[in-house]
Scaffold this motif. Sequence first.
Motif, short mmCIF file in Angstrom:
data_model
loop_
_atom_site.label_atom_id
_atom_site.label_comp_id
_atom_site.label_asym_id
_atom_site.label_seq_id
_atom_site.Cartn_x
_atom_site.Cartn_y
_atom_site.Cartn_z
N SER A 4 -1.15 0.96 -0.16
CA SER A 4 -0.60 0.28 -1.34
C SER A 4 -1.58 0.39 -2.51
N ARG A 5 -2.89 0.21 -2.26
CA ARG A 5 -3.91 0.30 -3.31
C ARG A 5 -3.97 1.72 -3.89
N ALA A 48 -1.64 4.01 -3.79
CA ALA A 48 -0.38 4.29 -4.48
C ALA A 48 -0.39 3.67 -5.88
N ARG A 49 -0.88 2.43 -6.00
CA ARG A 49 -0.97 1.79 -7.32
C ARG A 49 -1.89 2.57 -8.25
N LYS A 50 -3.01 3.05 -7.72
CA LYS A 50 -3.96 3.83 -8.50
C LYS A 50 -3.31 5.12 -9.01
N VAL A 57 -0.04 5.72 -9.37
CA VAL A 57 1.04 5.37 -10.31
C VAL A 57 0.45 5.01 -11.67
N ARG A 58 -0.66 4.27 -11.66
CA ARG A 58 -1.32 3.89 -12.91
C ARG A 58 -1.78 5.13 -13.69
#
Length: 146
Positions: free
Chosen positions: A13-14, A16-18, A20-21
């Motif tokens: 999840s971490r 993936a967020r990185k 996407v950002r």
Amino acid sequence: MPNIASILKAEISRVARKEVRAEIEVLRKSSVAHRASIAALRRQVDALEKALRRAVKGSAGRSVAPEADTAVDAGVKRRFSVNRLAAHRAKLGLSAATYGKLVGVSGQTIYHWEQGKARPRAAQLESLASVRELGAGEVAERLESL
């Protein structure tokens, strides 16, 4: 002891967020660039429409002779004075009808200009200017040729 599945889920999840950002930042930058170019194009369109309106308004209802068109394009701005028109006509000793023939308008139009009831158009101002440059002898010659 922490559950390996929950740790793995949190890590995925971490990451993936990185990712996407990072992708969203690229999209934001391109979006800002596109908005700036759209705003510049709108300003350009507004300026062109304004220039078009001025050009249409300036040329509406005006039939300019080729000689007068070059003087207007050259930036010569002609002024009109009721008193100078009347004084020039009186100096030449011409009737309004005769002076009108020289300018290319009727005698009634000359009277209206002298009384301030009407104003000459740009082409007519050019004709008036050309008549004002003539001397008495040249005016007599021109009247004979008309």
